[in-house]
Write an enzyme that holds these catalytic residues in place. Sequence first.
Site, PDB file in Angstrom:
ATOM      1  N   ASP A   1       0.857  -1.184   0.000  1.00 51.52           N
ATOM      2  CA  ASP A   1       0.000   0.000   0.000  1.00 51.52           C
ATOM      3  C   ASP A   1       0.900   1.245   0.000  1.00 51.52           C
ATOM      4  O   ASP A   1       1.678   1.447   0.932  1.00 51.52           O
ATOM      5  CB  ASP A   1      -0.896  -0.038   1.249  1.00 51.52           C
ATOM      6  CG  ASP A   1      -1.778   1.188   1.358  1.00 51.52           C
ATOM      7  OD1 ASP A   1      -2.315   1.594   0.321  1.00 51.52           O
ATOM      8  OD2 ASP A   1      -1.911   1.739   2.464  1.00 51.52           O
TER       9      ASP A   1
ATOM     10  N   THR B   1      -3.160   5.321  -3.956  1.00 53.19           N
ATOM     11  CA  THR B   1      -2.070   6.107  -3.361  1.00 53.19           C
ATOM     12  C   THR B   1      -0.779   5.969  -4.170  1.00 53.19           C
ATOM     13  O   THR B   1      -0.047   6.928  -4.336  1.00 53.19           O
ATOM     14  CB  THR B   1      -1.815   5.654  -1.917  1.00 53.19           C
ATOM     15  OG1 THR B   1      -1.777   4.242  -1.867  1.00 53.19           O
ATOM     16  CG2 THR B   1      -2.910   6.142  -0.995  1.00 53.19           C
ATOM     17  N   THR B   2      -0.518   4.760  -4.680  1.00 52.56           N
ATOM     18  CA  THR B   2       0.714   4.554  -5.472  1.00 52.56           C
ATOM     19  C   THR B   2       0.618   5.337  -6.783  1.00 52.56           C
ATOM     20  O   THR B   2       1.565   6.012  -7.196  1.00 52.56           O
ATOM     21  CB  THR B   2       0.923   3.054  -5.757  1.00 52.56           C
ATOM     22  OG1 THR B   2       0.764   2.334  -4.539  1.00 52.56           O
ATOM     23  CG2 THR B   2       2.291   2.787  -6.313  1.00 52.56           C
TER      24      THR B   2
ATOM     25  N   ASP C   1      -9.058  -0.430   2.301  1.00 47.73           N
ATOM     26  CA  ASP C   1      -9.039   0.207   0.976  1.00 47.73           C
ATOM     27  C   ASP C   1     -10.275  -0.183   0.177  1.00 47.73           C
ATOM     28  O   ASP C   1     -10.909   0.660  -0.464  1.00 47.73           O
ATOM     29  CB  ASP C   1      -7.775  -0.195   0.199  1.00 47.73           C
ATOM     30  CG  ASP C   1      -6.547   0.564   0.682  1.00 47.73           C
ATOM     31  OD1 ASP C   1      -6.695   1.341   1.649  1.00 47.73           O
ATOM     32  OD2 ASP C   1      -5.458   0.384   0.121  1.00 47.73           O
TER      33      ASP C   1
END
Length: 528
Positions: free
Chosen positions: A46, A79-80, A382
């Site tokens: 994550d 997020t990445t 998530d």
Amino acid sequence: VSGEDVRNQNITAIQAVANIIKSSLGPVGLDKMLVDELGDVTITNDGATILKQLEIEQPAAKILVELAELQDQEVGDGTTSVVLLAAELLKRGNALIRNRIHPTNVIAGFRLASRESCKFVDKIAHSSDKLTHDTLINIAKTSMSSKIIGSDSDFFSKMVVEAMQAVKTVNDVGDWRYPVKAISIVKAHGQSAKESRLINGYALNCGRAAQGMVKMVQGAKVACLDCNLQKTRLQMGIQVLVNDPKQLEKIREEESNITARRIKMLIDAGANVVLTTKGIDDMSLKYFVEGGVIACRRVSPQDLKRVAKATGATVISTFANMDGEESFDASSLGTAEKAYEERVCDDDVIIIDGAKCSRSLTMLLRGANDLMLDEMERSIHDALCIVKRALESDSIVPGGGCVETATSVFLERFATSLSGKEQLAVAEFAEALLIIPRVLSVNAAKDATDLVTMLRAYHHAAQTKPGKEKFGAYGLDLHKGVVRDNMEAGVVEPALSKTKILQFATEAAITILRIDDLIRLDPPEEGQ
């Protein structure tokens, strides 16, 4: 340090951070093992978790960490992607500035591109009239595909969608809301991940404070306390002058009686479940056992707030009232159908079921060890956030690099319609968007150049040739290394996730491109 040197320093630091998490993107991304100075291990892929654990000193790179955290709070997933896109925008923006284009032109071009691309994403998004149960399961599966529970995504996606739909509430305006916080996640060692299950009610990861207490109460009246129920001690700095040694014993007795009176107040008000964030000593437990009350000590403040919200209780931090006396008002009690203790693995959990104000659910996760359970919890969180966003925002888009490629093709065509220097910045923005499908392909050990060019050709046809619109949903299939219709394949994401990625990445890139001087301020010397 000023001018080009500062930008180069910032961009080198940001590229280094982006390269760390680059290989964790996508359904075949790899995990990272992070070990802190105490030797605690975290295994995750994550993006937000990885960046949070890294101790980054460089000021510009810290902006990326905050960017990932913001995406995590706002959307919960992606997020990445947002960090990779911001890093790529910076790299390309810096190249333009090196070629004698003023940073203001670059920033204006990026702003324009971001605005146009968000409009374009909204245009290609599918309305949620199609948000059937299967679509929601596909959204959850897409979010889980890159996580540790990807192999069991069929099982977990059903669980996530069921949990999210069970906690549906209506807000004051009449809109449907899906609070993720109404779902408690309890982790227990042992058994396989597929032994995880949903439990009705809110579970607290603590048992009864004494074994003599009842195991279950019907018609629970819950008191939520943020104060100590241990033997009262005099505050620091208070002095009591005693002439007679017998009075010492009376002082000790009164200290015990104060707590006893408080507990009697609680029981007289009708409380039969008492939760406190502080301690309850053995002397006080006796009164609860005699009164047939379930009492729990050291409940986490977060759990206490959630239970108070669900049951309609008020968190009480002191028994003092306006008259200088002590009292406990029965209206501060929350209500639930029942509260009971259940044994899970080696631990006891207290479950509060049928809360008055809102439905609460608990996900009981099982797994081999702590590392796996922690990563499962992050993955489930998530997925819950993404399903919530999809249900609340009412529009979905195909995943697998589809939106980024379509937006890139659209922006390339849009750039040619501009006459100023912004044209170059918009074209670079379009190129930067292709970093997502490119990294996805590289991580899947496929030929990125082949796949990305094929994908661009499909999207170009969809946008320019009549009758070819169906190619607009084409994205990557990373397991087979081909291009396919991702809408049909069920690889879908909320449109909100994509627009937030574009907005946040652009804002972060602009913030860093604006910097052209770095001034280190030394602390003033003493004696001056």
